[in-house]
Design a protein around this motif. Structure first.
Motif, short mmCIF file in Angstrom:
data_model
loop_
_atom_site.label_atom_id
_atom_site.label_comp_id
_atom_site.label_asym_id
_atom_site.label_seq_id
_atom_site.Cartn_x
_atom_site.Cartn_y
_atom_site.Cartn_z
N ILE B 117 0.82 -1.21 0.00
CA ILE B 117 0.00 0.00 0.00
C ILE B 117 0.85 1.27 0.00
O ILE B 117 0.36 2.36 -0.24
CB ILE B 117 -1.00 0.02 1.18
CG1 ILE B 117 -0.27 -0.17 2.51
CG2 ILE B 117 -2.08 -1.04 0.99
CD1 ILE B 117 -1.16 0.07 3.71
N ALA B 118 2.16 1.11 0.31
CA ALA B 118 3.08 2.26 0.25
C ALA B 118 4.46 1.73 -0.02
O ALA B 118 4.78 0.59 0.35
CB ALA B 118 3.07 3.03 1.58
N ASN B 136 -4.82 -5.36 10.95
CA ASN B 136 -4.55 -4.77 12.26
C ASN B 136 -3.14 -4.20 12.36
O ASN B 136 -2.86 -3.36 13.21
CB ASN B 136 -4.73 -5.81 13.36
CG ASN B 136 -6.18 -6.10 13.65
OD1 ASN B 136 -6.98 -5.18 13.82
ND2 ASN B 136 -6.55 -7.36 13.66
N ALA B 137 -2.23 -4.73 11.54
CA ALA B 137 -0.83 -4.30 11.61
C ALA B 137 -0.33 -3.88 10.23
O ALA B 137 -0.96 -4.15 9.21
CB ALA B 137 0.03 -5.45 12.13
N ARG B 138 0.79 -3.16 10.24
CA ARG B 138 1.49 -2.84 8.99
C ARG B 138 2.88 -3.45 9.08
O ARG B 138 3.55 -3.30 10.11
CB ARG B 138 1.62 -1.32 8.81
CG ARG B 138 0.30 -0.59 8.67
CD ARG B 138 -0.28 -0.76 7.28
NE ARG B 138 -1.55 -0.05 7.16
CZ ARG B 138 -2.74 -0.57 7.51
NH1 ARG B 138 -2.80 -1.81 8.00
NH2 ARG B 138 -3.84 0.13 7.38
N ALA B 139 3.31 -4.09 8.01
CA ALA B 139 4.65 -4.68 7.96
C ALA B 139 5.45 -3.96 6.89
O ALA B 139 4.97 -3.77 5.77
CB ALA B 139 4.55 -6.17 7.63
N PRO B 154 -4.69 -2.20 -5.75
CA PRO B 154 -5.38 -1.23 -6.61
C PRO B 154 -5.91 -0.04 -5.79
O PRO B 154 -6.31 -0.21 -4.64
CB PRO B 154 -6.54 -2.03 -7.20
CG PRO B 154 -6.05 -3.44 -7.19
CD PRO B 154 -5.21 -3.56 -5.95
N LYS B 155 -5.86 1.11 -6.39
CA LYS B 155 -6.34 2.38 -5.81
C LYS B 155 -5.48 2.88 -4.65
O LYS B 155 -5.84 3.83 -3.99
CB LYS B 155 -7.80 2.28 -5.36
CG LYS B 155 -8.76 1.97 -6.49
CD LYS B 155 -10.19 2.01 -5.97
CE LYS B 155 -11.12 1.21 -6.86
NZ LYS B 155 -12.37 0.90 -6.22
N SER B 156 -4.35 2.22 -4.38
CA SER B 156 -3.49 2.73 -3.30
C SER B 156 -2.49 3.76 -3.82
O SER B 156 -1.86 4.46 -3.04
CB SER B 156 -2.74 1.57 -2.62
OG SER B 156 -1.75 1.04 -3.49
#
Lengths: 258, 320
Positions: B117-118, B136-139, B154-156
Motif C-alpha cells: 500500500i506504500a 490490524n498491523a502494517r509490515a 489497486p487504488k493505493s
C-alpha cells in the motif's frame, strides 16, 4: 497447516511488540489452525472420500505447539502428520518457509498433490503454495473451490471475482484452496480420540539437509506496527431517523461523496 | 547491473486497465531509474501504444497466452525480465498479479512482497509497506535480492495521466513448458457494479436479521450506483452469496464510500474494508467497533434509518 493466533479477536485487543517485531497474543486467546488450511484439509478429505486408497499427510512448520493443528487434521481424517520444528527454523521469510516445506515434500516422496490454503490468516501473503510449486517443479493452480483427481491429472474449479474457470494440470501438482470450497468438516469425538494414535513424526532442519545458507532471508521485516487510526467519527444527531438520515445525506454531499 | 522499474501492464478488451497507470505512477515516483512495462497475452501488441509514461514496453504476444495460466505467463514474464534486467518489478494485486508474482519470484530466485500500500527507496533498496494480521498491523519489508518483486493494491497509488507511449520491443518466450490447461471459463454475470471496482459499497451484517432485509441494502446501493457486500456471518448463513463477502476470508475492497449497516466491525470484517476512504456506520449499538473506524455514523435501528436514508439521499441528489 499453519498455527496462527486466533484471528477473530476484537481489533482493540491486538498488540505488537515493535522491538521484537512480533504480535503479542492477548491473554486467553488460543492459537488455532489458519482458516484456509483447514479448508485445504477438507479438499484432501473429499478426494479421499472418493478414493479411500489415497493417503493424506498433514505437514506443519512451526513451534512444538503446532502439533495441535496437525492433530486437528488427523481428526478430520488425514492418515499421518509431520511436524517440522526446531529453533533454527524460527522467523523465516516466505521463501525459506517454502524451501523447508518443499524439502519435506521431497523427503516424503511419491506426493501427487500438494494442497495449501490460499493464504495464511496472519501474514495474508498468499505465496507459499506457489513458491513450493516452483521449488518442486510442479504446475500450480490457485484459488480452488473444487478439486478432483482423475487419470493422473487434477481438475480444479478456480474462483475469480469475475469468472469461474475449470483448469486441468498433470500430477504432481500444487493447488491453493479458497473459502468458496466450503466449511471444513467437524471431527466427531471418536475421530479426535483416534487421531491421537495416528503416526506423527517430528523433523528438524538437519533431517531435511537444510543449513543456514539455504534458509538465508531474501525479504527482511524492517518493522511491524499498529497503524494510528486518526478517524474521529461524526455521529449524526437528530430527534428522528429522518433527521439523522437527512443530516448524513447533507454531510455526504458537502464532502462531495455523493 | 539491474536497473529501473518494470511494471506489468494489464489489458482487457484491448484497453489498458486502471491499475496499469497506477503502477506507472508509483514506479515514476520511486525515482529508481527508467520505467518500462511488460505486456503479455494473445493479440495484445496493438495495446502497447496505449501504455503511457514508460520508456519501453516489452511485449510477448503468443496464441498460447490467450487464456491466463501461471505456467504460460510466468514463462513470458521471466523472458521479459531477463531482457529488461530491472532492479524492481511491480504488479497489481489483481487476479493476475497475485497469481503471477510469487511464481515469477520463484522462477527468478528472488523475493516477493504482496499487497503493497506504500513504498519508498531507502539506501538504494525498495521498502514496501503492507497490511498484515487482518489489517490490524502494517509490515515494512526490504529486499536483499534482485529484482525486488512487489504487488501493489489497486487504488493505493495515484495514476499517471497522459504521457507518451514508449518504444515497443517484441520478446519471444518458450511456451513448450506450459502444463496447465484452462478447459472452461464462465464469466460472472455482468449485472451491477463489481464489488472490487465499486466506488461505493453498501454492506449488511447479521444484525439485519433476515435475508429479506437486504432489500434496503440493495436499494441504497442502487441509489448510490454502488455494489452490495456482506459480512462473513451473512454469507455463512446463506443469506447472500459468498462472492459478496467482504473480509479476511472474503474480498478486500477499497471504495471511496463504504457503508456498513448492522455490522459490528470484527477483525475479520475490518480486514476487508479498512482500506476504504470513508466508512459510514449505521448500527444501534453506539459502542460497536465499526464506529472507531468510521468517519460518519448513525446510531439507530436500520429498520427506520435505512428507508429514511434512501429518501434523504434521493432528495439531496435531486437538489443537484
Amino acid at each position: 497447516m499453519k498455527q496462527v493466533p486466533d484471528w477473530d479477536i476484537p481489533p482493540a485487543s491486538f498488540k505488537v511488540d515493535e522491538a521484537t517485531k512480533k504480535v503479542v497474543p492477548p491473554p486467553g486467546v488460543a492459537a488455532v489452525a489458519s482458516q484456509f488450511d483447514e479448508i485445504a484439509v477438507e479438499a484432501a478429505m473429499r478426494i479421499k472420500d472418493a478414493d479411500n486408497s489415497v493417503k493424506v499427510t498433514v505437514i506443519s512448520l512451526g513451534a512444538p505447539t503446532a502439533r495441535e493443528v496437525i492433530k486437528k487434521g488427523l481428526a478430520m481424517g488425514a492418515d499421518e502428520g509431520v511436524l517440522i520444528s526446531d529453533d533454527s527454523l524460527n522467523n523465516l521469510d516466505s521463501s525459506a518457509v517454502a524451501t523447508v516445506l518443499s524439502s519435506a515434500i521431497k523427503k516424503l516422496g511419491d506426493v501427487d498433490l500438494v494442497l495449501t490454503g490460499r493464504q495464511a490468516v496472519d501474514w495474508d501473503q498468499g505465496t507459499t503454495g506457489t513458491l513450493i510449486a516452483g521449488m518442486i517443479d510442479a504446475p500450480v493452480v490457485t484459488f480452488a473451490k473444487a478439486v478432483a483427481v482423475n487419470d493422473g491429472k487434477v481438475t480444479v474449479e478456480r474462483v475469480l471475482p469475475d469468472a469461474t474457470e475449470k483448469v486441468e494440470a498433470p500430477l504432481p501438482a500444487v493447488v491453493t484452496v479458497s473459502n468458496e470450497l466450503g466449511e471444513p468438516r467437524y471431527p466427531k469425538l471418536q475421530q479426535i480420540m483416534a487421531a491421537g494414535k495416528k503416526p506423527l513424526q517430528t523433523w528438524a532442519a538437519a533431517d531435511l539437509g537444510l543449513d543456514a545458507p539455504a534458509l538465508a532471508p531474501k525479504l527482511t521485516l524492517e518493522s511491524l506496527f499498529v497503524p494510528v487510526v486518526d478517524t474521529k467519527v461524526e455521529i449524526m444527531e437528530g430527534d428522528t431517523p429522518e433527521e439523522q438520515a437527512m443530516a448524513l445525506a447533507r454531510r455526504l454531499k458537502e464532502a462531495k461523496l455523493i | 547491473m539491474p536497473n529501473g522499474v518494470l511494471i506489468l501492464a494489464e489489458v482487457v478488451d484491448g484497453e489498458v486497465v486502471a491499475i496499469t497507470n497506477e503502477l506507472v505512477g508509483a514506479a515514476q515516483r520511486l525515482g529508481a531509474g527508467p520505467v518500462s512495462a511488460m505486456l503479455i497475452g494473445a493479440g495484445v501488441e496493438g495495446a502497447a501504444a496505449k501504455v503511457t509514461g514508460v520508456e519501453k514496453t516489452y511485449v510477448v504476444d503468443d496464441a498460447a497466452l490467450a487464456q491466463y495460466t501461471t505456467d504460460g505467463y510466468v514463462a513470458a514474464a521471466a523472458a521479459i525480465a531477463q531482457q529488461a534486467d530491472p532492479a524492481i518489478i511491480l504488479l497489481g494485486q489483481t487476479d493476475m498479479g497475485r497469481d503471477l508474482a510469487p511464481a515469477l519470484a520463484s522462477k527468478l530466485g528472488t523475493a516477493v512482497a504482496m499487497d503493497t500500500i506504500a513504498m519508498e527507496m531507502n539506501d538504494g533498496k525498495l521498502h514496501t509497506t503492507r497490511p498484515a494480521y487482518g489489517g490490524n498491523a502494517r509490515a515494512v519489508n526490504s529486499f536483499s535480492t534482485e529484482p525486488a518483486i512487489a504487488t501493489v493494491r489497486p487504488k493505493s497509488q495515484d495514476a499517471i495521466e497522459g504521457g507518451a507511449a514508449g518504444a515497443v520491443e517484441k520478446v519471444s518466450a518458450d511456451m513448450s513448458g506450459v502444463r496447465t490447461n484452462v478447459v472452461d471459463r464462465q464469466e460472472a454475470s455482468a449485472a451491477g457494479v463489481r464489488l472490487e471496482d465499486a466506488s461505493v459499497v453498501v454492506s449488511g451484517g447479521r444484525g439485519l436479521g433476515s435475508p429479506e432485509n437486504f432489500a434496503g441494502i440493495e436499494e441504497l446501493a442502487k441509489v448510490l450506483g454502488g455494489a452490495v457486500g456482506c459480512s462473513r456471518a451473512v454469507a455463512d448463513l446463506g443469506w447472500r452469496p459468498v462472492a459478496e463477502q467482504v473480509g479476511l476470508t472474503g474480498k478486500v475492497v477499497s471504495p471511496t464510500v463504504y457503508i456498513a449497516v448492522a455490522i459490528s466491525g470484527a477483525s475479520q470484517h475490518m480486514a476487508g474494508c479498512s482500506g476504504s476512504k470513508n466508512i459510514i456506520a449505521i448500527n444501534k449499538d453506539a459502542d460497536a467497533n465499526i464506529f472507531k473506524a468510521a468517519r460518519f455514523g448513525i446510531v439507530g435501528d436500520f429498520k427506520t434509518v435505512m428507508p429514511a436514508l434512501i429518501d434523504a439521499i434521493k432528495k439531496v441528489k435531486d437538489e443537484g
